[in-house]
Scaffold this motif. Structure first.
Motif, mmCIF file in Angstrom:
data_model
loop_
_atom_site.group_PDB
_atom_site.id
_atom_site.type_symbol
_atom_site.label_atom_id
_atom_site.label_comp_id
_atom_site.label_asym_id
_atom_site.label_seq_id
_atom_site.Cartn_x
_atom_site.Cartn_y
_atom_site.Cartn_z
ATOM 1 N N PHE A 185 0.823 -1.207 0.000
ATOM 2 C CA PHE A 185 0.000 0.000 0.000
ATOM 3 C C PHE A 185 0.855 1.255 0.000
ATOM 4 O O PHE A 185 0.358 2.339 -0.240
ATOM 5 C CB PHE A 185 -0.970 0.019 1.181
ATOM 6 N N ASP A 186 2.150 1.113 0.257
ATOM 7 C CA ASP A 186 3.069 2.255 0.245
ATOM 8 C C ASP A 186 3.479 2.565 -1.181
ATOM 9 O O ASP A 186 3.752 1.666 -1.972
ATOM 10 C CB ASP A 186 4.335 1.948 1.049
ATOM 11 N N GLU A 187 3.548 3.839 -1.484
ATOM 12 C CA GLU A 187 4.073 4.282 -2.772
ATOM 13 C C GLU A 187 5.558 4.565 -2.613
ATOM 14 O O GLU A 187 5.999 5.028 -1.563
ATOM 15 C CB GLU A 187 3.351 5.556 -3.222
ATOM 16 N N PRO A 188 6.357 4.322 -3.652
ATOM 17 C CA PRO A 188 7.779 4.662 -3.572
ATOM 18 C C PRO A 188 7.953 6.169 -3.407
ATOM 19 O O PRO A 188 7.174 6.948 -3.949
ATOM 20 C CB PRO A 188 8.340 4.206 -4.911
ATOM 21 N N THR A 189 8.971 6.548 -2.668
ATOM 22 C CA THR A 189 9.250 7.969 -2.441
ATOM 23 C C THR A 189 10.389 8.469 -3.321
ATOM 24 O O THR A 189 10.837 9.603 -3.159
ATOM 25 C CB THR A 189 9.566 8.242 -0.963
ATOM 26 N N VAL A 190 10.862 7.617 -4.213
ATOM 27 C CA VAL A 190 11.868 7.985 -5.202
ATOM 28 C C VAL A 190 11.299 7.617 -6.572
ATOM 29 O O VAL A 190 10.436 6.743 -6.668
ATOM 30 C CB VAL A 190 13.223 7.272 -4.952
ATOM 31 N N PRO A 191 11.751 8.283 -7.640
ATOM 32 C CA PRO A 191 11.225 7.943 -8.965
ATOM 33 C C PRO A 191 11.605 6.507 -9.329
ATOM 34 O O PRO A 191 12.768 6.120 -9.192
ATOM 35 C CB PRO A 191 11.881 8.957 -9.896
ATOM 36 N N CYS A 192 10.614 5.744 -9.769
ATOM 37 C CA CYS A 192 10.831 4.317 -10.022
ATOM 38 C C CYS A 192 10.122 3.833 -11.271
ATOM 39 O O CYS A 192 9.078 4.359 -11.648
ATOM 40 C CB CYS A 192 10.275 3.483 -8.870
ATOM 41 N N ASP A 193 10.678 2.788 -11.831
ATOM 42 C CA ASP A 193 9.982 1.932 -12.777
ATOM 43 C C ASP A 193 9.573 0.704 -11.972
ATOM 44 O O ASP A 193 10.078 0.490 -10.855
ATOM 45 C CB ASP A 193 10.902 1.530 -13.927
ATOM 46 N N THR A 194 8.689 -0.096 -12.522
ATOM 47 C CA THR A 194 8.258 -1.301 -11.819
ATOM 48 C C THR A 194 8.493 -2.533 -12.681
ATOM 49 O O THR A 194 8.519 -2.457 -13.910
ATOM 50 C CB THR A 194 6.764 -1.243 -11.442
ATOM 51 N N GLU A 195 8.676 -3.653 -11.992
ATOM 52 C CA GLU A 195 8.745 -4.964 -12.630
ATOM 53 C C GLU A 195 7.752 -5.854 -11.903
ATOM 54 O O GLU A 195 7.718 -5.862 -10.666
ATOM 55 C CB GLU A 195 10.136 -5.583 -12.490
ATOM 56 N N SER A 196 6.974 -6.600 -12.642
ATOM 57 C CA SER A 196 6.059 -7.573 -12.046
ATOM 58 C C SER A 196 6.770 -8.916 -11.996
ATOM 59 O O SER A 196 7.273 -9.392 -13.017
ATOM 60 C CB SER A 196 4.780 -7.691 -12.863
ATOM 61 N N LEU A 197 6.809 -9.499 -10.810
ATOM 62 C CA LEU A 197 7.455 -10.794 -10.628
ATOM 63 C C LEU A 197 6.403 -11.865 -10.355
ATOM 64 O O LEU A 197 5.282 -11.558 -9.931
ATOM 65 C CB LEU A 197 8.433 -10.736 -9.455
ATOM 66 N N ALA A 198 6.791 -13.115 -10.547
ATOM 67 C CA ALA A 198 5.915 -14.230 -10.201
ATOM 68 C C ALA A 198 5.554 -14.140 -8.727
ATOM 69 O O ALA A 198 6.294 -13.573 -7.924
ATOM 70 C CB ALA A 198 6.623 -15.554 -10.498
ATOM 71 N N GLY A 199 4.426 -14.669 -8.386
ATOM 72 C CA GLY A 199 3.986 -14.605 -6.993
ATOM 73 C C GLY A 199 3.278 -13.303 -6.688
ATOM 74 O O GLY A 199 2.964 -13.015 -5.541
ATOM 75 N N GLY A 200 3.048 -12.475 -7.705
ATOM 76 C CA GLY A 200 2.308 -11.243 -7.511
ATOM 77 C C GLY A 200 3.104 -10.098 -6.921
ATOM 78 O O GLY A 200 2.532 -9.093 -6.514
ATOM 79 N N GLU A 201 4.407 -10.226 -6.887
ATOM 80 C CA GLU A 201 5.250 -9.184 -6.285
ATOM 81 C C GLU A 201 5.561 -8.078 -7.290
ATOM 82 O O GLU A 201 5.821 -8.348 -8.459
ATOM 83 C CB GLU A 201 6.561 -9.791 -5.789
ATOM 84 N N THR A 202 5.523 -6.844 -6.821
ATOM 85 C CA THR A 202 5.970 -5.699 -7.614
ATOM 86 C C THR A 202 7.331 -5.273 -7.100
ATOM 87 O O THR A 202 7.503 -5.011 -5.915
ATOM 88 C CB THR A 202 4.980 -4.522 -7.507
ATOM 89 N N LEU A 203 8.283 -5.227 -8.001
ATOM 90 C CA LEU A 203 9.640 -4.817 -7.671
ATOM 91 C C LEU A 203 9.835 -3.412 -8.206
ATOM 92 O O LEU A 203 9.518 -3.116 -9.360
ATOM 93 C CB LEU A 203 10.648 -5.778 -8.311
#
Length: 136
Positions: free
Chosen positions: A111-129
């Motif tokens: 539920f936390d948003e990153p506080t630095v500019p980021c791109d995201t990667e979706s990983l198996a298991g439903g994880e957002t990196l």
């Protein structure tokens, strides 16, 4: 504990030769699995915690490290990562990573948003990196 999430994180992080986990807490499973995969792993936290023998532990505060001229030898790695990293540690960890020339990857509690500019990667298991990037 082997979970699809942990397996995906280990698969993503294992190409790095060395890594430091920021705020390992009571869940060193990913650090241990990385060490088993041949990655040299250090875990940090602000309190003493038990980690497997294959993982080096250093008691340190990444906020303090971000304010030092030299963050510390244990941050001289290829990858700094944090799992469920709280927002107040995003910027200091990113600052340390940039100071030592390391990549920085992290997950949040969801539920936390990153506080630095980021791109995201979706990983198996439903994880957002989250993958921090410089502002363009």
């Amino acid at each position: 504990m082997e979970t699809p999430r942990n397996a995906a994180l280990v698969a993503r992080f294992s190409p790095y030769g060395s890594a430091t986990e920021i705020g390992v807490g009571r869940r060193p499973e990913v650090a241990a699995a990385l060490a088993d995969a041949g990655v040299s792993v250090t875990a940090t936290d602000i309190t003493d915690v038990d980690v497997p023998a294959s993982v080096e532990f250093v008691r340190d505060d990444v906020v303090d490290a971000s304010e030092r001229d030299e963050p510390g030898e244990h941050y001289q790695v290829d990858l700094l990562y944090g799992l469920n990293l709280p927002p107040e540690l995003h910027r200091p960890t990113w600052d340390v990573a940039r100071a030592v020339g390391a990549d920085f990857l992290f997950t949040t509690l969801g539920f936390d948003e990153p506080t630095v500019p980021c791109d995201t990667e979706s990983l198996a298991g439903g994880e957002t990196l989250y993958v921090p990037r410089e502002r363009s």
